[in-house]
Enzyme design. Structure first.
Site, PDB file in Angstrom:
ATOM      1  NE  ARG A 179       6.394   0.332  10.093  1.00  0.00           N
ATOM      2  CZ  ARG A 179       5.215   0.351   9.498  1.00  0.00           C
ATOM      3  NH1 ARG A 179       5.073   0.954   8.338  1.00  0.00           N
ATOM      4  NH2 ARG A 179       4.176  -0.244  10.038  1.00  0.00           N
ATOM      5  NE  ARG A 192       2.167  -4.020  11.381  1.00  0.00           N
ATOM      6  CZ  ARG A 192       3.107  -3.875  10.453  1.00  0.00           C
ATOM      7  NH1 ARG A 192       4.250  -4.501  10.554  1.00  0.00           N
ATOM      8  NH2 ARG A 192       2.897  -3.098   9.432  1.00  0.00           N
ATOM      9  NE  ARG A 245      -4.295  -0.974   9.731  1.00  0.00           N
ATOM     10  CZ  ARG A 245      -3.141  -0.444   9.303  1.00  0.00           C
ATOM     11  NH1 ARG A 245      -3.111   0.775   8.816  1.00  0.00           N
ATOM     12  NH2 ARG A 245      -2.042  -1.136   9.348  1.00  0.00           N
ATOM     13  NE  ARG A 261       7.035  -2.433   5.808  1.00  0.00           N
ATOM     14  CZ  ARG A 261       5.732  -2.180   5.907  1.00  0.00           C
ATOM     15  NH1 ARG A 261       4.990  -2.096   4.826  1.00  0.00           N
ATOM     16  NH2 ARG A 261       5.183  -2.048   7.085  1.00  0.00           N
ATOM     17  CE  LYS A 313      -2.394  -0.783   3.763  1.00  0.00           C
ATOM     18  NZ  LYS A 313      -1.786  -2.046   4.236  1.00  0.00           N
TER      19      LYS A 313
END
Ligand code: AMP
Length: 230
Positions: free
Chosen positions: A173, A184, A100, A139, A25
């Site tokens: 992160r 998550r 969300r 990531r 996203k």
């Protein structure tokens, strides 16, 4: 009629990017917002910015974020609504990571009606749960204002550890660590995935296969947006 605003202003365009954490996203929202001249509103980035500035909102959100859980609806809705109402959002926005939950989706409708708009299109980037783990744990994010996103294997920066766009350092992160990632993804499956049917039922969903090279996903996203602008 795109590009031919003669009398009244062209109506604002509001797009929503829907998908699990790691679906791509953030990466796609940056390209899309640039292409269509929209404000990029990432609820995750707004929270991280508050965290960095140690605001009350940041302190409140931190507890949830470090656990990989969703921040309560009321604070999240207030934060995003405030951001959408600022003058730089007048042409519309590319929403990334919001809504969300069903409550957030309902609140978004109300907020946009007040701004004279609506959710024009929801772009659902579909990625299998198996692919998400590998994506999230590889990531790296830049420390600059744009929070540009890279992947060690699939989308590496030209120079290791440095952002191609603004030269800032890349970091991993906290919530991209494996144990947080499963929380998550679990939050997504229980609370966010019902929104797929919600928007499909309203005829506003475009489903895009996210398990392909970034450029091909972008191409399909552009085509879907162009189709609603016509
Ligand atoms: P993201 O960068 O979108 O993955 O968001 C990082 C974290 O911020 C999430 O794991 C949540 O803790 C929080 N967050 C971001 N967007 C929302 C939202 N729409 N509702 C609730 N919490 C959110």
């Amino acid at each position: 009629m795109a590009g031919s605003s003669t009398s009244a202003q062209t109506a604002a365009l509001y797009l929503v990017l829907l998908g699990a954490p790691g679906a791509g996203k953030g990466t796609q929202a940056q390209v899309l917002s640039q292409k269509f001249g929209l404000l990029h509103v990432s609820s995750g980035d707004l929270f991280r910015d508050n965290l960095k500035r140690e605001t009350e909102l940041g302190k409140l959100a931190q507890t949830y974020m470090t656990r990989g859980e969703l921040v309560p609806d009321d604070v999240t809705i207030k934060m995003v609504a405030e951001r959408l109402g600022r003058p730089d959002g007048a042409a519309g926005a590319m929403l990334d990571g919001f809504p969300r939950t069903p409550a957030q989706a309902a609140a978004l409708e109300t907020t946009l009606v007040a701004l004279g708009g609506k959710v024009n299109l929801v772009l659902y980037i579909k990625v299998s749960p198996e692919a998400l783990m590998e994506r999230l744990t590889g990531r790296w994010t830049c420390r600059g204002a744009g929070a540009h996103v890279y992947h060690m294997k699939h989308n590496p920066p030209r120079q290791p550890g440095v952002c191609d766009v603004d030269g800032t350092e890349l970091y991993q992160r906290d919530d991209d660590m494996p144990e947080k990632v499963s929380t998550r993804v679990g939050e997504y499956l229980t609370k966010t995935s019902p929104l797929i049917e919600y928007y499909r039922g309203r005829g506003r969903l475009a489903e895009i296969d996210g398990e392909r090279p970034i450029e091909l996903v972008t191409k399909d996203l552009f085509a879907a947006v162009e189709a609603v602008r016509r």
